[in-house]
Design an enzyme around this catalytic site. Structure first.
Site, mmCIF file in Angstrom:
data_model
loop_
_atom_site.group_PDB
_atom_site.id
_atom_site.type_symbol
_atom_site.label_atom_id
_atom_site.label_comp_id
_atom_site.label_asym_id
_atom_site.label_seq_id
_atom_site.Cartn_x
_atom_site.Cartn_y
_atom_site.Cartn_z
ATOM 1 N N HIS A 49 7.058 -17.527 -1.238
ATOM 2 C CA HIS A 49 5.662 -17.716 -0.864
ATOM 3 C C HIS A 49 5.489 -19.230 -0.736
ATOM 4 O O HIS A 49 6.228 -20.003 -1.363
ATOM 5 C CB HIS A 49 4.713 -17.181 -1.941
ATOM 6 C CG HIS A 49 4.799 -15.696 -2.117
ATOM 7 N ND1 HIS A 49 5.222 -15.104 -3.276
ATOM 8 C CD2 HIS A 49 4.512 -14.692 -1.257
ATOM 9 C CE1 HIS A 49 5.189 -13.787 -3.132
ATOM 10 N NE2 HIS A 49 4.770 -13.515 -1.906
ATOM 11 N N ASP A 52 5.283 -20.687 -4.072
ATOM 12 C CA ASP A 52 6.519 -20.643 -4.878
ATOM 13 C C ASP A 52 7.264 -21.956 -4.674
ATOM 14 O O ASP A 52 7.872 -22.495 -5.603
ATOM 15 C CB ASP A 52 7.463 -19.514 -4.420
ATOM 16 C CG ASP A 52 6.935 -18.117 -4.737
ATOM 17 O OD1 ASP A 52 6.318 -17.951 -5.805
ATOM 18 O OD2 ASP A 52 7.163 -17.205 -3.910
ATOM 19 N N GLU A 174 5.067 -7.939 7.805
ATOM 20 C CA GLU A 174 5.510 -6.927 6.825
ATOM 21 C C GLU A 174 4.396 -5.897 6.669
ATOM 22 O O GLU A 174 3.439 -6.119 5.933
ATOM 23 C CB GLU A 174 5.820 -7.593 5.476
ATOM 24 C CG GLU A 174 6.307 -6.596 4.428
ATOM 25 C CD GLU A 174 6.621 -7.238 3.075
ATOM 26 O OE1 GLU A 174 6.646 -8.475 2.980
ATOM 27 O OE2 GLU A 174 6.834 -6.478 2.119
ATOM 28 N N GLU A 210 9.610 -2.859 4.547
ATOM 29 C CA GLU A 210 9.853 -2.566 3.130
ATOM 30 C C GLU A 210 9.867 -1.061 2.919
ATOM 31 O O GLU A 210 8.946 -0.355 3.340
ATOM 32 C CB GLU A 210 8.779 -3.225 2.255
ATOM 33 C CG GLU A 210 8.877 -2.762 0.807
ATOM 34 C CD GLU A 210 8.193 -3.648 -0.205
ATOM 35 O OE1 GLU A 210 8.112 -4.871 0.010
ATOM 36 O OE2 GLU A 210 7.750 -3.090 -1.222
ATOM 37 N N HIS A 213 6.706 0.443 1.295
ATOM 38 C CA HIS A 213 5.528 0.411 2.165
ATOM 39 C C HIS A 213 5.581 1.544 3.190
ATOM 40 O O HIS A 213 4.567 2.181 3.480
ATOM 41 C CB HIS A 213 5.431 -0.935 2.885
ATOM 42 C CG HIS A 213 5.252 -2.112 1.960
ATOM 43 N ND1 HIS A 213 5.115 -3.398 2.419
ATOM 44 C CD2 HIS A 213 5.175 -2.195 0.616
ATOM 45 C CE1 HIS A 213 4.967 -4.223 1.395
ATOM 46 N NE2 HIS A 213 5.015 -3.513 0.286
ATOM 47 N N ASP A 248 2.517 0.780 -5.521
ATOM 48 C CA ASP A 248 3.743 0.219 -4.933
ATOM 49 C C ASP A 248 4.711 -0.097 -6.078
ATOM 50 O O ASP A 248 4.510 -1.042 -6.836
ATOM 51 C CB ASP A 248 3.335 -1.046 -4.163
ATOM 52 C CG ASP A 248 4.489 -1.716 -3.449
ATOM 53 O OD1 ASP A 248 5.614 -1.192 -3.483
ATOM 54 O OD2 ASP A 248 4.257 -2.785 -2.869
ATOM 55 N N ASP A 250 8.214 -0.697 -6.209
ATOM 56 C CA ASP A 250 9.318 -1.665 -6.096
ATOM 57 C C ASP A 250 10.474 -1.326 -7.041
ATOM 58 O O ASP A 250 11.019 -2.184 -7.748
ATOM 59 C CB ASP A 250 8.818 -3.102 -6.371
ATOM 60 C CG ASP A 250 7.819 -3.584 -5.328
ATOM 61 O OD1 ASP A 250 7.784 -3.011 -4.229
ATOM 62 O OD2 ASP A 250 7.082 -4.541 -5.610
ATOM 63 N N ASP A 283 13.282 -6.346 -2.524
ATOM 64 C CA ASP A 283 11.973 -6.623 -3.149
ATOM 65 C C ASP A 283 11.779 -5.640 -4.302
ATOM 66 O O ASP A 283 10.992 -4.698 -4.213
ATOM 67 C CB ASP A 283 10.851 -6.513 -2.113
ATOM 68 C CG ASP A 283 9.560 -7.175 -2.583
ATOM 69 O OD1 ASP A 283 9.561 -7.756 -3.692
ATOM 70 O OD2 ASP A 283 8.554 -7.107 -1.865
HETATM 71 C C1 XUL Z 1 3.701 -6.730 -1.439
HETATM 72 C C2 XUL Z 1 4.991 -7.237 -1.091
HETATM 73 C C3 XUL Z 1 5.164 -8.693 -1.223
HETATM 74 C C4 XUL Z 1 5.648 -9.328 -0.006
HETATM 75 C C5 XUL Z 1 5.762 -10.828 -0.083
HETATM 76 O O1 XUL Z 1 3.645 -5.374 -1.568
HETATM 77 O O2 XUL Z 1 5.898 -6.490 -0.782
HETATM 78 O O3 XUL Z 1 6.101 -8.932 -2.222
HETATM 79 O O4 XUL Z 1 6.908 -8.812 0.247
HETATM 80 O O5 XUL Z 1 4.572 -11.411 -0.339
HETATM 81 MN MN MN Z 2 7.759 -6.816 0.178
#
Ligand code: XUL
Ligand code: MN
Length: 344
Positions: A49, A52, A174, A210, A213, A248, A250, A283
């Site tokens: 980011h 970051d 994304e 992703e 997502h 979400d 992850d 991620d």
């Molecule tokens: C949010 C997500 C974030 C983006 C980067 O759901 O996946 O981590 O990938 O900001």
């Molecule tokens: Mn992501």
């Protein structure tokens, strides 16, 4: 085998375990220490980011921001790492409270674009030409609160300004259908690439897909990836996993649905993804229960599972596949896939 694919993650993927219901459970690890872990874990690139790379950038001048980013580039060089992309983090600032680019407030929309210009400066200083737009708050909780037709024009306007600010910068959108918003404006890669086609330079706008997502949108992640690959627009991935329609998660890649993970790897193989030189981003987040000393396992494990699935895809008997397809015997094909995954 490992040399075919190169892997990346972001500093947010090593985290303290806070969730909406409880505070951090692991000590914070400073950025330089995280950087030192990348190679050990088998990773070659860092996803950023904007803040970051340059914390508290809102209080700094453009020149100061570039200078700080150049210091981070030296740290990367020192570790033998490269930057994959920079994502403007609009969603934590009070001006981005109702989305940045699609906010109803014109001053907030201007701020969002200015902040993205700074993300471009940071990307240049870090040696990458890719931004990622995860459009966190570009959507609504209450449909009547925005004019959605106008909001899509705002997205095109914002991207056009960024593409004009730097003639070499590229944007990977994304998509995500929800969270934090009830509904987000670009929920799928189809939406993202349709918007890309409306910009001043569609060749510089692509996508990052992703797993979680796509699943939250009720879609198959491998088909979302195939759609982007068919257009030469899969510029990165955020592989992870997701157990159904909930927050979400992850999760570690392949941990919830190994067959779906296999198909994501298969489509990357079919699409010649390693030859594009692009990174496989993971991620993934450690579980809150994970002890501090092993809170990077999810990254190494995701990579291990990915590489094991590459082996599985490459060793699947192609003659069996061809025969099953020729016979239109998809039951036989399915059994062959499952037996192959089970090692039978
Ligand atoms: C949010 C997500 C974030 C983006 C980067 O759901 O996946 O981590 O990938 O900001
Ligand atoms: Mn992501």
């Amino acid at each position: 085998m490992a040399a075919d694919y190169r892997f990346s993650f972001g500093p947010w993927n090593i985290h303290e375990g806070a969730d909406p219901f409880g505070p951090a459970v692991r000590p914070r690890i400073e950025f330089a220490k995280k950087l030192a872990m990348y190679k050990q874990l088998g990773f070659d690139a860092v996803q950023f980011h904007d803040d970051d790379a340059v914390p508290d950038l809102e209080g700094l001048s453009p020149a100061e921001i570039t200078k700080k980013a150049a210091e981070v580039k030296k740290m990367l060089d020192g570790e033998g790492l490269v930057a994959e992309f920079v994502a403007p983090r609009l969603w934590e600032n009070p001006k981005g409270i109702d989305g940045g680019y699609t906010s109803n407030c014109p001053e907030c929309r201007r701020w969002a674009v200015e902040r993205t210009f700074r993300a471009v400066d940071i990307a240049n200083a870090l040696g990458t030409n890719m931004l990622v737009f995860w459009l966190a708050r570009e959507g609504t909780y209450v449909r009547e609160s925005k004019n959605a037709i106008q909001a899509h024009q705002h997205l095109v306007d914002a991207m056009n300004q960024v593409l004009q600010y730097d003639k070499k910068i590229t944007i990977a959108i994304e998509p995500k259908p929800n969270e934090p918003m009830d509904h987000a404006y670009l929920p799928t890669i189809g939406h993202a690439l349709a918007i890309a086609a409306r910009t001043v330079d569609p060749s510089r706008v692509g996508g990052l897909i992703e797993t979680a997502h796509a699943l939250l949108a009720g879609l198959d992640p491998s088909d979302e990836m195939a759609f982007a690959l068919s257009m030469g627009k899969l510029w990165s991935v955020h592989l992870n996993d997701q157990n159904g329609l909930k927050f979400d998660q992850d999760k570690t890649f392949g941990a919830a649905n190994l067959r779906a993970a296999y198909n994501q790897v298969r489509v990357l193989e079919l699409g010649g993804y390693p030859a594009t030189g692009r990174f496989v981003g993971l991620d993934v987040k450690a579980m809150r229960t994970q002890k501090a000393e092993s809170a990077t396992r999810h990254l190494a494990n995701s990579r291990t599972i990915f590489l094991a699935l590459v082996e599985k895809v490459r060793s699947f008997p192609k003659d069996v596949e061809r025969q099953c397809i020729a016979d239109r015997d998809y039951e036989a094909l399915e059994l062959a896939v499952i037996q192959h995954l089970l090692g039978k």
